[in-house]
Design an enzyme around this catalytic site. Structure first.
Site, mmCIF file in Angstrom:
data_model
loop_
_atom_site.group_PDB
_atom_site.id
_atom_site.type_symbol
_atom_site.label_atom_id
_atom_site.label_comp_id
_atom_site.label_asym_id
_atom_site.label_seq_id
_atom_site.Cartn_x
_atom_site.Cartn_y
_atom_site.Cartn_z
ATOM 1 N N SER A 380 -1.219 -0.602 106.011
ATOM 2 C CA SER A 380 -1.395 0.583 106.609
ATOM 3 C C SER A 380 -1.369 1.138 107.711
ATOM 4 O O SER A 380 -1.686 2.101 108.254
ATOM 5 C CB SER A 380 -3.022 0.766 106.228
ATOM 6 O OG SER A 380 -3.762 -0.155 106.536
ATOM 7 N N THR A 485 1.740 -12.370 118.342
ATOM 8 C CA THR A 485 1.728 -13.685 118.487
ATOM 9 C C THR A 485 2.482 -14.634 117.217
ATOM 10 O O THR A 485 3.669 -14.429 117.400
ATOM 11 C CB THR A 485 0.236 -13.780 117.378
ATOM 12 O OG1 THR A 485 1.210 -13.903 116.228
ATOM 13 C CG2 THR A 485 -0.671 -12.685 118.433
ATOM 14 N N GLU A 486 2.138 -16.318 117.678
ATOM 15 C CA GLU A 486 2.668 -17.353 117.162
ATOM 16 C C GLU A 486 3.405 -17.773 115.590
ATOM 17 O O GLU A 486 2.328 -16.673 115.566
ATOM 18 C CB GLU A 486 2.018 -18.806 117.469
ATOM 19 C CG GLU A 486 3.276 -19.832 116.969
ATOM 20 C CD GLU A 486 2.108 -21.373 117.312
ATOM 21 O OE1 GLU A 486 2.213 -21.946 116.854
ATOM 22 O OE2 GLU A 486 0.793 -20.556 117.841
ATOM 23 N N ASP A 528 -11.853 -7.911 106.974
ATOM 24 C CA ASP A 528 -11.305 -7.851 106.690
ATOM 25 C C ASP A 528 -10.820 -8.664 105.288
ATOM 26 O O ASP A 528 -10.195 -9.907 105.543
ATOM 27 C CB ASP A 528 -9.174 -6.711 107.093
ATOM 28 C CG ASP A 528 -8.245 -6.327 106.573
ATOM 29 O OD1 ASP A 528 -8.921 -6.116 104.998
ATOM 30 O OD2 ASP A 528 -7.631 -6.181 106.698
ATOM 31 N N ASN A 533 -4.099 -11.789 104.973
ATOM 32 C CA ASN A 533 -5.038 -12.433 106.545
ATOM 33 C C ASN A 533 -4.952 -13.987 106.003
ATOM 34 O O ASN A 533 -5.426 -14.328 107.236
ATOM 35 C CB ASN A 533 -6.455 -11.822 106.546
ATOM 36 C CG ASN A 533 -5.755 -9.996 106.746
ATOM 37 O OD1 ASN A 533 -4.440 -9.891 106.721
ATOM 38 N ND2 ASN A 533 -6.717 -9.210 106.569
ATOM 39 N N ASP A 547 -4.371 -11.633 111.739
ATOM 40 C CA ASP A 547 -4.891 -10.159 111.714
ATOM 41 C C ASP A 547 -6.376 -10.691 112.243
ATOM 42 O O ASP A 547 -7.762 -9.722 111.419
ATOM 43 C CB ASP A 547 -4.664 -10.082 110.022
ATOM 44 C CG ASP A 547 -4.459 -8.043 110.132
ATOM 45 O OD1 ASP A 547 -5.567 -7.245 111.412
ATOM 46 O OD2 ASP A 547 -4.432 -7.622 109.129
#
Length: 683
Positions: A380, A485-486, A528, A533, A547
């Site tokens: 989103s 990020t990795e 979340d 995630n 996330d």
């Protein structure tokens, strides 16, 4: 004047009076419609914005000229992309059409085809009599119209002139008439069942090899009866991918463009509702109920399409509402929002390039070895691309949609305002409180600098537990709208439902323990509940946590009281649950007995997993059904909204509980209760 003339004059005067009255009525109706029309508000907003733009152009002509130049450049780039697409379409389509025309000519005139083939055979030998097949489009070729020899020739040419043979022993003797006749094969008088099965296995293997060859794969060499070995999935094959229904579509970045999208949605819903009511009144299959007409399939499609187009906060609200109970949100609307949750579109390449140039500078590609233009995930707020740094590290670059951060307030107000006008939510849902919390959490999520900070904090706090891993943040490629990020291995948890029971049980226990540790040990939770995630790496048996946009800390006093509610539920202490619920603000103390009993029943149902000292069967539990029977009572009799912290906690807990149910595991949760809730909490 005669009597007849007087009558005619009276009729004409009456018609004049009626016409004047109709005119006044139509004028009043037009004024009423105009005063209540959304078009008037949109025009007024356009006039105001035009006036503001003119004023700004007068005050800052240089900046406005620069914006105009950027707009013209954007239009040119988009036009160039369209022109290139049309050129590629023509280049691809024209040869196919020519080949189809040639094939139709050959099929419609077999005599000419035979004569051409004979002439070719005379001039160039046996291999030239099918030269027309070279121009044929193999993808559109009708195999039933050619011979086996012609099909072999096509496959040979497509595979770099390799000798391709599709013949068995029988077809060799039947089709190759130029070779010496083969002696007849004597049939066995009484073939055994084993030999028949052997022939069938060989035929099956032969067909399988042909299909593999045509598909471009290698032939199978396994013996009949042996299972074909399945190669283990590597990181490339298990990498996350976009939804099949996701498509490339520009995100409206300006506030006016987003407002126009919602205006079109409002108008479309109104017309769709009127259409459904009209069909219902005429008996043509529509609906006679306003609520059902509003939530018709056509209107649901309009909602899905608009939210997937604008994305951002409105799409986030739709995703939140998709996990609500059908007693709170109607089943039709929940189904539409579920489609919204699964079908986020992604930005076109030129818009990605613009965001990256703005955030990281025009030379950002020089800081990478590679960058995949198509994202492997879209949500989103933004989309995620895979890239490789100069030192060889693979990274995930999350790019925020333009205009999302600036339009959170207006997007949510537009969407929720529309749903409130149509009376979608019951009174006890306290939608205003939900919206206030959602706005604050969305402001957190669009701040990628904050997310980078919380990712690093969470990585440090979770480091004592080796079963979890949080990727490193690449600060040099991170801004408020770009987070790098990795890149970590693993698949989303919603792709793990078919794994072995050992893996599923390990995932369920790890996720549940993580949730309890977040609440009662570090008092910081990633709220979340999206299963994407969490990534599971089967090789290392670790959960990869990604996330952290909605991560937050909780006050120690709140966690202390919430812990006491859970302890009372685990000890089957109904009075303790009731008293602590009043103290925390779940109840005012003035609720009916029916409401108090429903609230305590809901808490006791949720506490069952900590009361039952044995393997709790998440796959066969009826917790959801029992809670659903209590929702109408709580919605109808609730006097106050719950504490604002509860929205995020219960959203996460419900997602974890549903995940364990989908994993279909049996798990004893009492050891987790003793170890974490009772043992790890520090007062």
């Amino acid at each position: 004047m005669t009597r007849a003339a007087q009558d005619v004059l009276g009729v004409l005067r009456g018609l004049q009076i009626v016409a004047e009255a109709c005119g006044r009525e139509h004028l009043a109706l037009t004024k009423h419609l105009w005063s209540n029309s959304s078009v008037r508000e949109l025009l007024a907003a356009n006039v105001t914005q035009t006036a503001n733009a003119a004023r700004q152009a007068g005050e800052h002509p240089g900046e406005e000229l620069k914006k105009l130049q950027e707009l013209i450049q954007e239009t040119g780039e988009r036009g160039y992309v369209v022109a290139q697409g049309l050129c590629q379409l023509i280049e691809t389509k024209l040869p196919c059409d020519l080949a189809a025309m040639q094939r139709n000519t050959w099929q419609s005139n077999p005599a000419a085809t035979a004569a051409a083939a004979a002439a070719g055979a005379t001039a160039g030998g046996p291999g030239s009599n099918r030269s027309h097949l070279e121009a044929a489009d193999a993808a559109n070729l009708d195999i039933s119209s050619i011979t086996l020899l012609e099909f072999e020739e096509i496959l040979s040419k497509r595979n770099k002139n390799r000798n391709v043979s599709l013949r068995t022993a029988n077809t060799e003797s039947k089709q190759l008439s130029t070779t010496a006749p083969t002696p007849p094969v004597t049939k066995a008088t009484s073939p055994s069942v084993a030999s028949n099965q052997g022939i069938l296995s060989k035929d099956t293997q032969y067909v399988d090899n042909i299909m593999r060859f045509v598909a471009g794969g290698t032939t199978s060499t396994s013996k009949p009866g042996e299972a074909t070995p399945v190669a283990p999935k590597n990181a490339e094959s298990s990498r996350p991918e976009l939804s099949k229904v996701a498509k490339q579509r520009r995100v409206p970045a300006s506030r006016l463009g987003r407002m126009a999208s919602f205006g079109g949605l409002f108008a479309g819903l109104g017309l769709g509702t009127i259409n459904e009511l009209t069909k219902g009144a005429l008996g043509l299959g529509g609906s006679t109920n306003m609520r059902d007409a509003l939530l018709s399939p056509a209107n649901a499609e309009r909602i899905v399409d608009t939210l997937c187009k604008v994305r951002g906060a409105a799409l986030k609200i739709g995703q939140i509402l998709s996990i609500q109970d059908t007693n709170v949100v109607s089943p039709q609307l929940a189904k539409a929002f579920e489609r919204v949750r699964q079908a986020a579109d992604y930005m076109p390449d030129w818009q990605v390039e613009r965001v990256m140039n703005t955030q990281l500078g025009p030379d950002w590609r020089k800081r990478l070895i590679s960058f995949e233009d198509k994202p492997f995930a879209a949500a989103s707020i933004g989309q995620v691309h895979r890239a490789t740094l100069l030192d060889g590290m693979e990274v995930a670059i999350k790019i925020q949609y333009p205009g999302v951060a600036q339009s959170i307030e207006s997007d949510i107000d537009n969407l929720v305002g529309m749903l409130k006008v149509w009376d979608v939510f019951p009174q006890g849902f306290f939608i205003d409180n939900v919206v206030r919390v959602a706005k604050r959490e969305l402001q957190w999520e669009v701040d990628y600098a904050r997310e980078a900070e919380y990712t690093e904090k969470f990585r440090e706090m979770i480091s004592p537990y080796p079963e979890y891993y949080v990727p490193k943040v690449i600060r040099d490629l991170t801004t408020s709208s770009v987070l790098t990020t990795e890149f970590v291995p693993g698949v989303p948890l919603d792709k793990c439902f078919d794994l072995s029971y050992e893996h599923r049980a390990h995932i369920a226990s790890s996720v549940l323990k993580l949730c309890l540790r977040e609440l009662f040990e570090i008092e910081c939770m990633q709220t979340d509940p999206n299963w994407s995630n969490f990534l599971y790496d089967a090789n290392s048996r670790r959960l990869m946590l990604i996330d952290f946009g909605s991560t937050r800390f909780y006050k120690h006093e709140f966690i202390k009281n919430y812990r006491q509610v859970i302890i009372s539920a685990a000890e089957n202490n109904r009075q303790g649950v009731l008293e602590m619920s009043r103290q925390m603000g779940f109840l005012t103390g003035y609720e009916t007995k029916q409401m108090e009993q429903a609230h305590v029943d809901a808490v006791m149902i949720l506490g069952e997993i900590f009361r039952y000292d044995g393997p709790f069967d998440f796959g066969k539990q009826n917790t959801t059904e029992r809670l659903a029977t209590l929702v109408p009572t709580m919605v109808a009799h609730r006097l106050c909204p719950p504490p604002e912290e509860i929205y995020s906690i219960h959203r996460k807990l419900s997602g974890i509980f549903l995940l364990c149910a989908r994993l279909n595991v049996r798990m004893n949760c009492v050891p987790f209760y003793n170890e974490i809730i009772l043992g790890k909490f520090k007062d």
